[in-house]
Write a protein that holds these residues in place. Structure first.
Motif, PDB file in Angstrom:
ATOM      1  N   ILE A   1       0.824  -1.092  -0.009  1.00  0.00           N
ATOM      2  CA  ILE A   1       0.139  -0.077  -0.115  1.00  0.00           C
ATOM      3  C   ILE A   1       0.926   1.256  -0.083  1.00  0.00           C
ATOM      4  CG2 ILE A   1      -1.782   1.308   1.156  1.00  0.00           C
ATOM      5  CD1 ILE A   1      -2.840  -1.380   2.199  1.00  0.00           C
ATOM      6  N   GLY A   2       1.596   1.609   1.099  1.00  0.00           N
ATOM      7  CA  GLY A   2       2.209   2.841   1.044  1.00  0.00           C
ATOM      8  C   GLY A   2       3.293   3.042   0.284  1.00  0.00           C
ATOM      9  N   MET A   3       4.213   1.979   0.065  1.00  0.00           N
ATOM     10  CA  MET A   3       5.421   2.255  -0.737  1.00  0.00           C
ATOM     11  C   MET A   3       5.079   2.304  -2.289  1.00  0.00           C
ATOM     12  SD  MET A   3       8.031   2.519   1.264  1.00  0.00           S
ATOM     13  CE  MET A   3       9.372   2.203   0.234  1.00  0.00           C
ATOM     14  N   GLU A   4       3.861   1.709  -2.555  1.00  0.00           N
ATOM     15  CA  GLU A   4       3.269   1.780  -4.038  1.00  0.00           C
ATOM     16  C   GLU A   4       2.558   3.039  -4.323  1.00  0.00           C
ATOM     17  OE1 GLU A   4       2.050  -1.846  -5.791  1.00  0.00           O
ATOM     18  OE2 GLU A   4       3.155  -3.343  -4.634  1.00  0.00           O
ATOM     19  N   LEU A   5       1.853   3.474  -3.340  1.00  0.00           N
ATOM     20  CA  LEU A   5       1.153   4.455  -3.771  1.00  0.00           C
ATOM     21  C   LEU A   5       1.983   5.883  -3.539  1.00  0.00           C
ATOM     22  CD1 LEU A   5      -2.442   3.902  -1.808  1.00  0.00           C
ATOM     23  CD2 LEU A   5      -1.807   3.385  -3.930  1.00  0.00           C
ATOM     24  N   SER A   6       3.088   5.577  -3.136  1.00  0.00           N
ATOM     25  CA  SER A   6       3.954   6.626  -2.851  1.00  0.00           C
ATOM     26  C   SER A   6       4.831   6.559  -4.143  1.00  0.00           C
ATOM     27  CB  SER A   6       4.857   6.458  -1.674  1.00  0.00           C
ATOM     28  OG  SER A   6       4.091   6.845  -0.608  1.00  0.00           O
ATOM     29  N   GLN A   7       4.932   5.571  -5.030  1.00  0.00           N
ATOM     30  CA  GLN A   7       5.549   5.352  -6.308  1.00  0.00           C
ATOM     31  C   GLN A   7       7.076   5.078  -5.824  1.00  0.00           C
ATOM     32  OE1 GLN A   7       4.761   6.911 -10.111  1.00  0.00           O
ATOM     33  NE2 GLN A   7       2.638   6.995  -9.492  1.00  0.00           N
ATOM     34  N   TYR A   8       7.469   4.399  -5.039  1.00  0.00           N
ATOM     35  CA  TYR A   8       8.740   4.008  -4.537  1.00  0.00           C
ATOM     36  C   TYR A   8       8.993   2.598  -5.340  1.00  0.00           C
ATOM     37  CZ  TYR A   8       8.995   7.676  -0.870  1.00  0.00           C
ATOM     38  OH  TYR A   8       8.892   8.765  -0.018  1.00  0.00           O
ATOM     39  N   TRP A   9       8.006   1.729  -5.029  1.00  0.00           N
ATOM     40  CA  TRP A   9       8.101   0.208  -5.321  1.00  0.00           C
ATOM     41  C   TRP A   9       6.976  -0.187  -6.213  1.00  0.00           C
ATOM     42  CZ3 TRP A   9       9.104  -2.513   0.112  1.00  0.00           C
ATOM     43  CH2 TRP A   9      10.242  -1.952   0.521  1.00  0.00           C
ATOM     44  N   MET A  10       7.198  -1.026  -6.909  1.00  0.00           N
ATOM     45  CA  MET A  10       6.192  -1.922  -7.753  1.00  0.00           C
ATOM     46  C   MET A  10       6.414  -3.221  -7.473  1.00  0.00           C
ATOM     47  SD  MET A  10       3.273  -1.526  -9.451  1.00  0.00           S
ATOM     48  CE  MET A  10       2.285  -2.535 -10.085  1.00  0.00           C
ATOM     49  N   GLY A  11       5.084  -3.976  -7.238  1.00  0.00           N
ATOM     50  CA  GLY A  11       5.328  -5.371  -7.028  1.00  0.00           C
ATOM     51  C   GLY A  11       5.702  -6.199  -8.286  1.00  0.00           C
TER      52      GLY A  11
ATOM     53  N   GLY B   1       6.058   4.768   3.800  1.00  0.00           N
ATOM     54  CA  GLY B   1       5.022   4.747   2.833  1.00  0.00           C
ATOM     55  C   GLY B   1       3.842   5.449   3.021  1.00  0.00           C
ATOM     56  N   ILE B   2       3.092   5.031   4.044  1.00  0.00           N
ATOM     57  CA  ILE B   2       1.807   5.867   4.336  1.00  0.00           C
ATOM     58  C   ILE B   2       2.115   7.177   4.476  1.00  0.00           C
ATOM     59  CG2 ILE B   2      -0.138   5.987   5.986  1.00  0.00           C
ATOM     60  CD1 ILE B   2       0.023   3.057   6.482  1.00  0.00           C
ATOM     61  N   GLN B   3       2.881   7.938   5.348  1.00  0.00           N
ATOM     62  CA  GLN B   3       3.312   8.999   5.265  1.00  0.00           C
ATOM     63  C   GLN B   3       3.525   9.952   3.931  1.00  0.00           C
ATOM     64  OE1 GLN B   3       2.534  10.881   7.854  1.00  0.00           O
ATOM     65  NE2 GLN B   3       1.832   9.231   9.012  1.00  0.00           N
ATOM     66  N   SER B   4       4.271   9.245   3.386  1.00  0.00           N
ATOM     67  CA  SER B   4       4.719   9.593   1.917  1.00  0.00           C
ATOM     68  C   SER B   4       3.501   9.832   1.143  1.00  0.00           C
ATOM     69  CB  SER B   4       5.892   8.943   1.329  1.00  0.00           C
ATOM     70  OG  SER B   4       6.064   9.360  -0.169  1.00  0.00           O
ATOM     71  N   TRP B   5       2.683   8.749   0.956  1.00  0.00           N
ATOM     72  CA  TRP B   5       1.305   8.566   0.357  1.00  0.00           C
ATOM     73  C   TRP B   5       0.313   9.927   0.717  1.00  0.00           C
ATOM     74  CZ3 TRP B   5      -3.176   5.203   1.967  1.00  0.00           C
ATOM     75  CH2 TRP B   5      -4.155   5.589   1.398  1.00  0.00           C
ATOM     76  N   MET B   6       0.556  10.093   2.093  1.00  0.00           N
ATOM     77  CA  MET B   6      -0.359  11.344   2.431  1.00  0.00           C
ATOM     78  C   MET B   6       0.201  12.600   2.022  1.00  0.00           C
ATOM     79  SD  MET B   6      -3.141  10.229   4.069  1.00  0.00           S
ATOM     80  CE  MET B   6      -3.340   8.625   3.373  1.00  0.00           C
ATOM     81  N   GLU B   7       1.531  12.754   1.961  1.00  0.00           N
ATOM     82  CA  GLU B   7       2.060  14.112   1.697  1.00  0.00           C
ATOM     83  C   GLU B   7       1.912  14.127   0.169  1.00  0.00           C
ATOM     84  OE1 GLU B   7       3.846  16.609   3.733  1.00  0.00           O
ATOM     85  OE2 GLU B   7       2.052  15.769   4.286  1.00  0.00           O
ATOM     86  N   ARG B   8       1.913  13.082  -0.678  1.00  0.00           N
ATOM     87  CA  ARG B   8       1.580  13.180  -2.105  1.00  0.00           C
ATOM     88  C   ARG B   8       0.192  13.701  -2.319  1.00  0.00           C
ATOM     89  NH1 ARG B   8       1.002   8.227  -6.282  1.00  0.00           N
ATOM     90  NH2 ARG B   8       0.168   9.520  -8.170  1.00  0.00           N
ATOM     91  N   LEU B   9      -0.689  13.456  -1.638  1.00  0.00           N
ATOM     92  CA  LEU B   9      -2.026  13.914  -1.755  1.00  0.00           C
ATOM     93  C   LEU B   9      -2.055  15.494  -1.325  1.00  0.00           C
ATOM     94  CD1 LEU B   9      -4.076  10.968  -0.243  1.00  0.00           C
ATOM     95  CD2 LEU B   9      -3.858  11.377  -2.688  1.00  0.00           C
ATOM     96  N   ARG B  10      -1.469  15.833  -0.370  1.00  0.00           N
ATOM     97  CA  ARG B  10      -1.460  17.003   0.246  1.00  0.00           C
ATOM     98  C   ARG B  10      -0.812  18.056  -0.672  1.00  0.00           C
ATOM     99  NH1 ARG B  10       1.512  20.618   3.254  1.00  0.00           N
ATOM    100  NH2 ARG B  10       3.009  19.307   3.638  1.00  0.00           N
ATOM    101  N   LEU B  11       0.373  17.692  -1.394  1.00  0.00           N
ATOM    102  CA  LEU B  11       1.096  18.734  -1.932  1.00  0.00           C
ATOM    103  C   LEU B  11       1.170  18.348  -3.486  1.00  0.00           C
ATOM    104  CD1 LEU B  11       4.317  18.632   0.244  1.00  0.00           C
ATOM    105  CD2 LEU B  11       2.708  20.603   0.046  1.00  0.00           C
ATOM    106  N   ASP B  12       0.816  17.083  -4.008  1.00  0.00           N
ATOM    107  CA  ASP B  12       0.918  16.686  -5.312  1.00  0.00           C
ATOM    108  C   ASP B  12       1.935  17.449  -6.027  1.00  0.00           C
ATOM    109  OD1 ASP B  12      -0.088  15.799  -7.729  1.00  0.00           O
ATOM    110  OD2 ASP B  12      -1.379  17.529  -8.162  1.00  0.00           O
ATOM    111  N   PRO B  13       3.180  17.146  -5.724  1.00  0.00           N
ATOM    112  CA  PRO B  13       4.089  17.820  -6.164  1.00  0.00           C
ATOM    113  C   PRO B  13       4.632  17.393  -7.591  1.00  0.00           C
ATOM    114  CG  PRO B  13       5.215  16.147  -4.357  1.00  0.00           C
ATOM    115  CD  PRO B  13       3.610  16.028  -4.349  1.00  0.00           C
TER     116      PRO B  13
END
Length: 481
Positions: free
Chosen positions: A61-71, A406-418
C-alpha cells in the motif's frame, strides 16, 4: 459402616472446600494476573511499528502508492485493488488496545498511577489515531477502545479527530515538561526520556498541523509556531523503533536476512528522478540489477510480472536490513516542515525557507548515511531552492526523504501533489490502468474494512454517508487539491 460414613463426609468436605478455593489454589502468588503498564507500553510500540512496516501495509500500500516500489510477484495493489484490509483491526485490537489497557490498569490501581507513562501512551495513541484518520477519514475515536461497554462505537468526523489529537498532544507535553521523578519504564523509542517525548509530541503537532494547513491555515500557523520552539534539532533525535537483526523476533518486519526478497522492484519514477539529479542516495534506495549492473526501475502500474527480478532493481540493502529503523518521525521531516512553514510565511525562526530547505536535505542525507560535506554541497547546487516553486522543490525532496515511510509519503503526495522542480510530471497513473473504476491517478483513502462493516454496520454506513461515500476516490477533509 461407621468408618465408611466418616470417610465419605470427610471427602465431601474436602471436595467442597477445593471447589470454593479453586481459583486461589490455581493462582501463583508470585506472578501478577495483570500485565504491567511498562510491558504494555513497549509491546504497543513494537506492535504499531510492525504493522506500519508490514509487507502488505507498507510494501503493497504505502510504498506503491508513493511510487517508490512496484510489485513483481503480483501487481494488483499497484493498480489500486487491495486484498488485505487488516490495518484498521490490527491497530485498534493491537497497539491501541495495549495503550488503553495502561489507563485501565491505573483505573484499577490508582495508587500506582504514573502520569509520565500515561502521557507517553497518549502521545502514541495520537500518532496511531492520526494515521487511521488520514487513511480512512472518519473513525471511531471518542467511543473507541471501550468494547466492554460500547461494542459498536460511533465514528467521529476526521476534522474533529484532528482537533482532539492536537489538544491531547499539548496536554501530554504539559505533563512531561515537569515530569518529576517517576520513570518512564518500558519505553524503547525514547529510552524513557521525558524531554525526547516532548520533542516527539511537538514534531507530531507540526505534522498534523501542516497537513491541515490548506484547510485551516490560521489554526495550523498557531500550532506550528508554538510547536517549533521545542522539537527535534538533529538526526540524533529521530524517533524510531530500534529493530535488531541479531534477534529473530525483533528484526525489521520485512527483511532479507534468511531469504532473498523478489516481491518488489523500485519504480522507474524513483530511479529516473534520482539519476536525473545525480542523487547520492540512489545506491542506498536501490541496488543495481544483478545481471547487468544497471539501475532499472519497473514502470509503475505495469501488469506484467517478473518474479525472478531479471532486468529490474531491487530496493536497497538498508531497506531490507533486519536492523532497519521503524521510523515514527524524523528530524529531516521536521526540517522540511519548518522550510514549508517559512515558505508559507509562518514564524519558525530567523532562518529563511531556502536555508531550512538545505538543512532538511542535509538531514535526509545524514539519516541515510551520506555524510561527505562536499557531496552534499554539490548535490544542493543541482537541486536549488526556488521560492516561486517551493511546493515542487520542497515536495520532491520531502518525497525522497520519506523513503520507506510509505503511508506518510502517500499522504504528503495527496496534500502537496508535487511535480518535479521544473514543473514536469513526477508521478504517473498506473501504466496498465487502474483496477478501481472510480480512481485513475491515486487513491485518496482506503475503504472501511469488512470487519467494521459487519460488526458495526449502522455506524459504518453513517460514516460512509458523512464523508461522501466509502470509496477510494473520497478525499479527506484537509485534501483541498
Amino acid at each position: 459402616m461407621k468408618l465408611k460414613l466418616i470417610f465419605l463426609l470427610t471427602a465431601s468436605i474436602l471436595a467442597f472446600t477445593g471447589c470454593n478455593n479453586f481459583e486461589t489454589l490455581n493462582t501463583d502468588p508470585a506472578r501478577s494476573s495483570e500485565t504491567q503498564p511498562e510491558f504494555l507500553l513497549g509491546n504497543a510500540e513494537k506492535r504499531a511499528s510492525d504493522l506500519l512496516y508490514d509487507t502488505y501495509f507498507n510494501g503493497r500500500i504505502g510504498m506503491e502508492l508513493s511510487q517508490y516500489w512496484m510489485g513483481t510477484d503480483k501487481t494488483s495493489d499497484g493498480r489500486f485493488l487491495f486484498t488485505n484490509d487488516g490495518l484498521w483491526s490490527g491497530m485498534y485490537a493491537g497497539p491501541l488496545m495495549d495503550l488503553q489497557e495502561i489507563q485501565n490498569y491505573y483505573d484499577r490501581h490508582p495508587e500506582e498511577t504514573n502520569p509520565n507513562i500515561l502521557a507517553v501512551s497518549e502521545i502514541l495513541k495520537s500518532w496511531i489515531f492520526h494515521i487511521l484518520t488520514d487513511v480512512y477519514v472518519d473513525i471511531p475515536y471518542t467511543q473507541a477502545l471501550k468494547g466492554d461497554v460500547i461494542p459498536q462505537p460511533v465514528f467521529d468526523k476526521g476534522k474533529d479527530v484532528y482537533s482532539a489529537l492536537l489538544v491531547s498532544l499539548k496536554k501530554q507535553i504539559d505533563v512531561l515538561s515537569n515530569p518529576g521523578t517517576m520513570a518512564i519504564r518500558g519505553d524503547v523509542v525514547a529510552n524513557g526520556s521525558a524531554a525526547q517525548w516532548v520533542r516527539i509530541a511537538n514534531a507530531l503537532r507540526m505534522r498534523i498541523a501542516m497537513r491541515m494547513a490548506d484547510a485551516q491555515p490560521a489554526e495550523a500557523k498557531a500550532i506550528i509556531e508554538d510547536a517549533v520552539k521545542n522539537t527535534m534539532v538533529s538526526v540524533a533525535q529521530d524517533a524510531f523503533f530500534p529493530y535488531n537483526v541479531a534477534t529473530v523476533t525483533n528484526r525489521f518486519p520485512y527483511n532479507d536476512v534468511d531469504r532473498p526478497l523478489v516481491e518488489f522492484a523500485v519504480t522507474s519514477t524513483l530511479v529516473t528522478y534520482l539519476q536525473s539529479v545525480n542523487d547520492p542516495r540512489l545506491p542506498i534506495f536501490a541496488r543495481p540489477d544483478e545481471t547487468n549492473g544497471k539501475y532499472i526501475g519497473k514502470v509503475y502500474g505495469t501488469e506484467a510480472n517478473a518474479p525472478t527480478m531479471i532486468g529490474l532493481s531491487k530496493p536497497g540493502v538498508m531497506a531490507y536490513s533486519g536492523s532497519a529503523k521503524g521510523y515514527m518521525i524524523t528530524y529531516a521531516e521536521v526540517a522540511f516542515l519548518k522550510a514549508e512553514a517559512a515558505a508559507r510565511g509562518m514564524a519558525v525562526g530567523s532562518a529563511s525557507a531556502e536555508e531550512l530547505y538545505k538543512e532538511a536535505v542535509t538531514a535526509s542525507m545524514t539519516q541515510w548515511g551520506v555524510t561527505d560535506a562536499k557531496v552534499v554541497a554539490t548535490y544542493l547546487e543541482g537541486v536549488p531552492y526556488k521560492g516561486g516553486t517551493w511546493k515542487n522543490v520542497i515536495g520532491t525532496q520531502k518525497w525522497l526523504a520519506l523513503y520507506m515511510q510509505g503511508i506518510q509519503s502517500w499522504m504528503e503526495r495527496l496534500r502537496l501533489d508535487p511535480k518535479k522542480p521544473n514543473g514536469e510530471v513526477l508521478f504517473i497513473p498506473p501504466a496498465s490502468g487502474s483496477l478501481d473504476p472510480e480512481v485513475t491517478d491515486v487513491p485518496k483513502r482506503l475503504k472501511y474494512p469488512s470487519s467494521s462493516r459487519a460488526a458495526n454496520a449502522i455506524n459504518s454506513e453513517q460514516a460512509a454517508k458523512s464523508i461522501g461515500g466509502d470509496t477510494q476516490a473520497t478525499k479527506n477533509w484537509w485534501d483541498t487539491l
